[in-house]
Design an enzyme around this catalytic site. Structure first.
Site, PDB file in Angstrom:
ATOM      1  N   HIS A  63       0.818  -1.212  -0.094  1.00 58.09           N
ATOM      2  CA  HIS A  63      -0.074  -0.068  -0.161  1.00 58.09           C
ATOM      3  C   HIS A  63       0.856   1.162   0.167  1.00 58.09           C
ATOM      4  O   HIS A  63       1.506   1.695   0.998  1.00 58.09           O
ATOM      5  CB  HIS A  63      -0.948   0.096   1.087  1.00 58.09           C
ATOM      6  CG  HIS A  63      -1.835   1.297   1.281  1.00 58.09           C
ATOM      7  ND1 HIS A  63      -3.210   1.029   1.437  1.00 58.09           N
ATOM      8  CD2 HIS A  63      -1.653   2.605   1.191  1.00 58.09           C
ATOM      9  CE1 HIS A  63      -3.736   2.206   1.701  1.00 58.09           C
ATOM     10  NE2 HIS A  63      -2.915   3.208   1.279  1.00 58.09           N
ATOM     11  N   HIS A  67       1.316   5.556  -1.770  1.00 57.48           N
ATOM     12  CA  HIS A  67       1.062   6.459  -2.976  1.00 57.48           C
ATOM     13  C   HIS A  67       2.243   7.170  -3.413  1.00 57.48           C
ATOM     14  O   HIS A  67       3.004   7.591  -2.705  1.00 57.48           O
ATOM     15  CB  HIS A  67       0.281   7.557  -2.184  1.00 57.48           C
ATOM     16  CG  HIS A  67      -1.087   6.897  -1.389  1.00 57.48           C
ATOM     17  ND1 HIS A  67      -2.205   6.919  -1.850  1.00 57.48           N
ATOM     18  CD2 HIS A  67      -0.869   6.330  -0.058  1.00 57.48           C
ATOM     19  CE1 HIS A  67      -3.299   6.489  -0.975  1.00 57.48           C
ATOM     20  NE2 HIS A  67      -2.387   6.086   0.095  1.00 57.48           N
ATOM     21  N   LEU A  68       2.277   6.857  -4.715  1.00 54.07           N
ATOM     22  CA  LEU A  68       3.513   7.605  -5.309  1.00 54.07           C
ATOM     23  C   LEU A  68       3.115   8.741  -6.238  1.00 54.07           C
ATOM     24  O   LEU A  68       4.043   9.342  -6.574  1.00 54.07           O
ATOM     25  CB  LEU A  68       3.994   6.607  -6.418  1.00 54.07           C
ATOM     26  CG  LEU A  68       4.550   5.180  -5.840  1.00 54.07           C
ATOM     27  CD1 LEU A  68       5.294   4.325  -7.051  1.00 54.07           C
ATOM     28  CD2 LEU A  68       5.627   5.494  -4.889  1.00 54.07           C
ATOM     29  N   ARG A  69       1.882   9.169  -6.219  1.00 53.68           N
ATOM     30  CA  ARG A  69       1.270  10.400  -6.711  1.00 53.68           C
ATOM     31  C   ARG A  69       1.775  10.456  -8.066  1.00 53.68           C
ATOM     32  O   ARG A  69       2.050   9.540  -8.838  1.00 53.68           O
ATOM     33  CB  ARG A  69       1.944  11.655  -5.923  1.00 53.68           C
ATOM     34  CG  ARG A  69       1.582  11.593  -4.544  1.00 53.68           C
ATOM     35  CD  ARG A  69       0.329  11.662  -4.119  1.00 53.68           C
ATOM     36  NE  ARG A  69       0.279  11.885  -2.447  1.00 53.68           N
ATOM     37  CZ  ARG A  69      -0.676  11.470  -1.855  1.00 53.68           C
ATOM     38  NH1 ARG A  69      -1.780  10.637  -2.444  1.00 53.68           N
ATOM     39  NH2 ARG A  69      -0.954  11.523  -0.627  1.00 53.68           N
ATOM     40  N   ASN A  95      -5.569   6.799  -6.093  1.00 47.83           N
ATOM     41  CA  ASN A  95      -6.260   7.976  -5.832  1.00 47.83           C
ATOM     42  C   ASN A  95      -5.717   9.418  -6.158  1.00 47.83           C
ATOM     43  O   ASN A  95      -5.299  10.019  -5.508  1.00 47.83           O
ATOM     44  CB  ASN A  95      -6.546   7.858  -4.170  1.00 47.83           C
ATOM     45  CG  ASN A  95      -5.434   8.105  -3.435  1.00 47.83           C
ATOM     46  OD1 ASN A  95      -4.494   7.832  -3.782  1.00 47.83           O
ATOM     47  ND2 ASN A  95      -5.485   8.759  -2.216  1.00 47.83           N
ATOM     48  N   LYS A 151      -9.799  -1.086  -5.608  1.00 51.34           N
ATOM     49  CA  LYS A 151      -9.950  -0.479  -4.240  1.00 51.34           C
ATOM     50  C   LYS A 151     -11.103   0.229  -4.207  1.00 51.34           C
ATOM     51  O   LYS A 151     -11.636   1.062  -4.776  1.00 51.34           O
ATOM     52  CB  LYS A 151      -8.505   0.698  -4.154  1.00 51.34           C
ATOM     53  CG  LYS A 151      -8.995   1.585  -3.026  1.00 51.34           C
ATOM     54  CD  LYS A 151      -7.956   1.018  -1.987  1.00 51.34           C
ATOM     55  CE  LYS A 151      -8.072   1.796  -0.796  1.00 51.34           C
ATOM     56  NZ  LYS A 151      -7.006   2.433  -0.008  1.00 51.34           N
ATOM     57  N   HIS A 207     -10.604   0.934   2.057  1.00 43.96           N
ATOM     58  CA  HIS A 207     -10.248   1.917   3.008  1.00 43.96           C
ATOM     59  C   HIS A 207     -11.432   1.586   4.117  1.00 43.96           C
ATOM     60  O   HIS A 207     -12.548   2.193   3.680  1.00 43.96           O
ATOM     61  CB  HIS A 207     -10.323   3.414   2.433  1.00 43.96           C
ATOM     62  CG  HIS A 207      -9.933   4.502   3.437  1.00 43.96           C
ATOM     63  ND1 HIS A 207      -8.793   5.006   3.563  1.00 43.96           N
ATOM     64  CD2 HIS A 207     -10.745   4.749   4.449  1.00 43.96           C
ATOM     65  CE1 HIS A 207      -8.785   5.969   4.619  1.00 43.96           C
ATOM     66  NE2 HIS A 207     -10.015   5.930   5.242  1.00 43.96           N
ATOM     67  N   HIS A 213      -4.544  -0.540   5.908  1.00 43.88           N
ATOM     68  CA  HIS A 213      -4.120   0.065   7.262  1.00 43.88           C
ATOM     69  C   HIS A 213      -4.931  -0.042   8.504  1.00 43.88           C
ATOM     70  O   HIS A 213      -5.597   1.048   8.885  1.00 43.88           O
ATOM     71  CB  HIS A 213      -3.790   1.746   6.923  1.00 43.88           C
ATOM     72  CG  HIS A 213      -4.903   2.411   6.012  1.00 43.88           C
ATOM     73  ND1 HIS A 213      -6.364   2.073   6.173  1.00 43.88           N
ATOM     74  CD2 HIS A 213      -4.865   3.198   4.798  1.00 43.88           C
ATOM     75  CE1 HIS A 213      -6.936   2.901   5.239  1.00 43.88           C
ATOM     76  NE2 HIS A 213      -5.879   3.256   4.162  1.00 43.88           N
ATOM     77  N   LEU A 254      -5.183   9.352   7.757  1.00 45.11           N
ATOM     78  CA  LEU A 254      -6.159   8.765   7.991  1.00 45.11           C
ATOM     79  C   LEU A 254      -6.083   7.104   7.559  1.00 45.11           C
ATOM     80  O   LEU A 254      -5.388   6.813   6.579  1.00 45.11           O
ATOM     81  CB  LEU A 254      -7.388   9.206   7.099  1.00 45.11           C
ATOM     82  CG  LEU A 254      -7.857  10.774   7.285  1.00 45.11           C
ATOM     83  CD1 LEU A 254      -8.587  11.536   6.432  1.00 45.11           C
ATOM     84  CD2 LEU A 254      -8.716  10.452   8.941  1.00 45.11           C
ATOM     85  N   ASP A 292       1.672   2.520   3.464  1.00 47.41           N
ATOM     86  CA  ASP A 292       0.628   3.924   3.199  1.00 47.41           C
ATOM     87  C   ASP A 292       1.508   5.263   3.468  1.00 47.41           C
ATOM     88  O   ASP A 292       0.767   6.256   3.846  1.00 47.41           O
ATOM     89  CB  ASP A 292      -0.232   3.973   4.430  1.00 47.41           C
ATOM     90  CG  ASP A 292      -1.775   4.949   4.176  1.00 47.41           C
ATOM     91  OD1 ASP A 292      -1.706   5.238   2.790  1.00 47.41           O
ATOM     92  OD2 ASP A 292      -2.408   5.230   4.857  1.00 47.41           O
ATOM     93  N   HIS A 323       2.536  14.567   0.938  1.00 47.30           N
ATOM     94  CA  HIS A 323       1.922  16.199   0.671  1.00 47.30           C
ATOM     95  C   HIS A 323       2.938  17.249   0.564  1.00 47.30           C
ATOM     96  O   HIS A 323       3.531  17.051   1.212  1.00 47.30           O
ATOM     97  CB  HIS A 323       0.638  16.278   1.447  1.00 47.30           C
ATOM     98  CG  HIS A 323      -0.464  15.283   1.420  1.00 47.30           C
ATOM     99  ND1 HIS A 323      -1.247  15.274   0.285  1.00 47.30           N
ATOM    100  CD2 HIS A 323      -1.031  14.249   1.972  1.00 47.30           C
ATOM    101  CE1 HIS A 323      -2.491  14.391   0.464  1.00 47.30           C
ATOM    102  NE2 HIS A 323      -1.901  13.624   1.746  1.00 47.30           N
ATOM    103  N   ALA A 357      -4.369  14.895   4.997  1.00 46.25           N
ATOM    104  CA  ALA A 357      -4.003  13.646   5.644  1.00 46.25           C
ATOM    105  C   ALA A 357      -2.845  12.835   4.828  1.00 46.25           C
ATOM    106  O   ALA A 357      -3.056  12.750   3.542  1.00 46.25           O
ATOM    107  CB  ALA A 357      -5.287  12.848   5.851  1.00 46.25           C
TER     108      ALA A 357
HETATM  109  C1  NCD Z   1      -3.737   8.900   1.791  1.00 47.87           C
HETATM  110  C2  NCD Z   1      -3.302  10.197   0.774  1.00 47.87           C
HETATM  111  O1  NCD Z   1      -3.033  10.937   1.144  1.00 47.87           O
HETATM  112  O2  NCD Z   1      -3.574   9.691  -0.389  1.00 47.87           O
HETATM  113  N1  NCD Z   1      -3.704   9.723   3.219  1.00 47.87           N
HETATM  114  C3  NCD Z   1      -3.630   9.003   4.395  1.00 47.87           C
HETATM  115  O3  NCD Z   1      -3.829   9.746   5.299  1.00 47.87           O
HETATM  116  N2  NCD Z   1      -3.529   7.758   4.478  1.00 47.87           N
HETATM  117  C4  NCD Z   1      -4.835   8.280   1.413  1.00 47.87           C
HETATM  118  C5  NCD Z   1      -5.360   7.137   2.368  1.00 47.87           C
HETATM  119  O4  NCD Z   1      -4.696   6.209   2.345  1.00 47.87           O
HETATM  120  O5  NCD Z   1      -6.272   7.238   3.353  1.00 47.87           O
HETATM  121 ZN    ZN Z   2      -3.247   5.207   1.634  1.00 49.35          ZN
END
Ligand code: NCD
Ligand code: ZN
Length: 349
Positions: free
Chosen positions: A17, A19-21, A45, A103, A140, A178, A224, A252, A256, A268
């Site tokens: 899990h 996030h690489l954006r 996402n 997802k 989620h 998570h 989150l 996770d 940001h 978050a």
């Molecule tokens: C994640 C995100 O910023 O994409 N943020 C987080 O707080 N974990 C999204 C997610 O996995 O809930």
């Molecule tokens: Zn996440």
């Protein structure tokens, strides 16, 4: 007498899990995931979510292009479910291995989830297909009803949504992403099912909600699901130290820009990719569970997803490692989890 350096060699882990954006963030951060992990489940996402095969193939290409030229890293792509998701797209995407799963984001539960699902029944027809073709569903797991206390939303999700869902689709493979509460841990353990697993982040293992409010509010610990009470943190630690096969690594990591973290409406997400594996090893050592470190990092995940276990290995050494303070991206910065702090473990160079 020279002191022996403590070392641990394990099968190279996967991050189930992350996030690489995209764009300039992707280019600067993907190397951290590529350094520690052989494969990673890439969260869909984005601002424009990854909702079909074409978008996914092109995003996958951008990820690979952002990595070092000879990388052997393998991104595992996920389809973002909406009520408009085409059943054909899911079937084709899974059959052609474009997607390894899909997802479920409850609508407005977290970053970029406004296209998510309001009522789970909106996608029952898709879940039926996923159950039939054995395509994993990543969840989620938080209710979004504003009347439910935010600290109870995971437990309520299990009660109100997950239990009925699993009754309806008993052979649907589900990963509760998570997990943060003792309710989630007990539910997964007691189910003891080959159809249910959970991922656990390093930050929910290391910290609890007191940390978020110590010496003033700490926006960099806002993620989150939220950090929970200490008893929940202990439940997560007990889950990994029990060696249960139902739990595996999902960092996770969610970067940001600083200006979006420190804002009237702060985002978050905790960006832990530069240190996630080093955090995990420190925790496993602290709770005397190193014998289960490899299964958590490198075996339980592929076994659940029905994928081969990696062949490469990685060696971690007990030697202080200082976490970088920030990453500059144009005029912006991203600040990692535990920025500037020292960890006891590093990767063998
Ligand atoms: C994640 C995100 O910023 O994409 N943020 C987080 O707080 N974990 C999204 C997610 O996995 O809930
Ligand atoms: Zn996440």
């Amino acid at each position: 007498m020279s002191k022996l350096l403590k070392k641990i060699t394990i099968i190279k882990p996967d991050d189930w899990h992350v996030h690489l954006r995209d764009n300039e963030i992707l280019k600067k951060i993907s190397q951290y995931t590529g350094k520690f992990y052989k494969r990673a489940i890439i969260m869909p996402n984005l601002d424009q979510p990854i909702t079909n095969c074409l978008k996914s193939m092109s995003y996958r290409r951008r990820i690979l292009n952002s990595m070092k030229p000879n990388t052997t890293f393998k991104p595992l792509m996920i389809c973002y479910l909406t009520k408009k998701t085409s059943p054909e797209e899911l079937k084709q995407g899974f059959a052609k291995k474009i997607f390894v799963g899909a997802k479920l984001y409850p609508k407005c539960s977290t970053t970029n989830s406004k296209n998510g699902i309001k009522h789970i029944k909106e996608i029952y027809h898709l879940l039926k297909i996923m159950e039939n073709i054995k395509m994993p569903l990543l969840i989620h797991g938080e209710e979004t009803d504003p009347n439910i206390d935010i600290y109870d939303r995971e437990a309520k999700f299990i009660e109100n949504t997950l239990i009925p869902l699993r009754k309806h689709f008993p052979e649907l493979k589900i990963i509760l992403e998570h997990v943060t509460t003792e309710e989630a841990i007990s539910y997964i353990k007691e189910s003891n099912s080959s159809y249910l697993a959970g991922t656990i982040t390093p930050h929910h293992l290391m910290l609890n909600r007191n940390n978020m409010f110590s010496n003033g509010i700490q926006p960099y610990l806002y993620c989150l699901p939220l950090l929970k009470r200490k008893k929940h943190q202990i439940a997560l630690r007990n889950a990994i130290s029990s060696g249960s096969k139902h739990f595996f690594l999902g960092s996770d990591s969610a970067p940001h820009f600083h200006q979006n973290k420190i804002n009237n409406f702060g985002c978050a997400g905790i960006f832990n990719a530069p240190s996630s594996l080093l955090c995990y090893v420190s925790i496993f050592e602290e709770i005397n569970a190193l014998k289960y470190f490899q299964s958590f990092c490198s075996e339980n995940g592929p076994n659940f997803y029905n994928m081969p276990i990696n062949k490469e290995t990685i060696t971690l050494v007990k030697k202080p490692h200082k976490i970088l303070k920030k990453i500059n991206i144009g005029n912006n910065v991203i600040i990692p989890f535990l920025a500037g702090k020292k960890l006891d473990w590093s990767i063998e160079s």
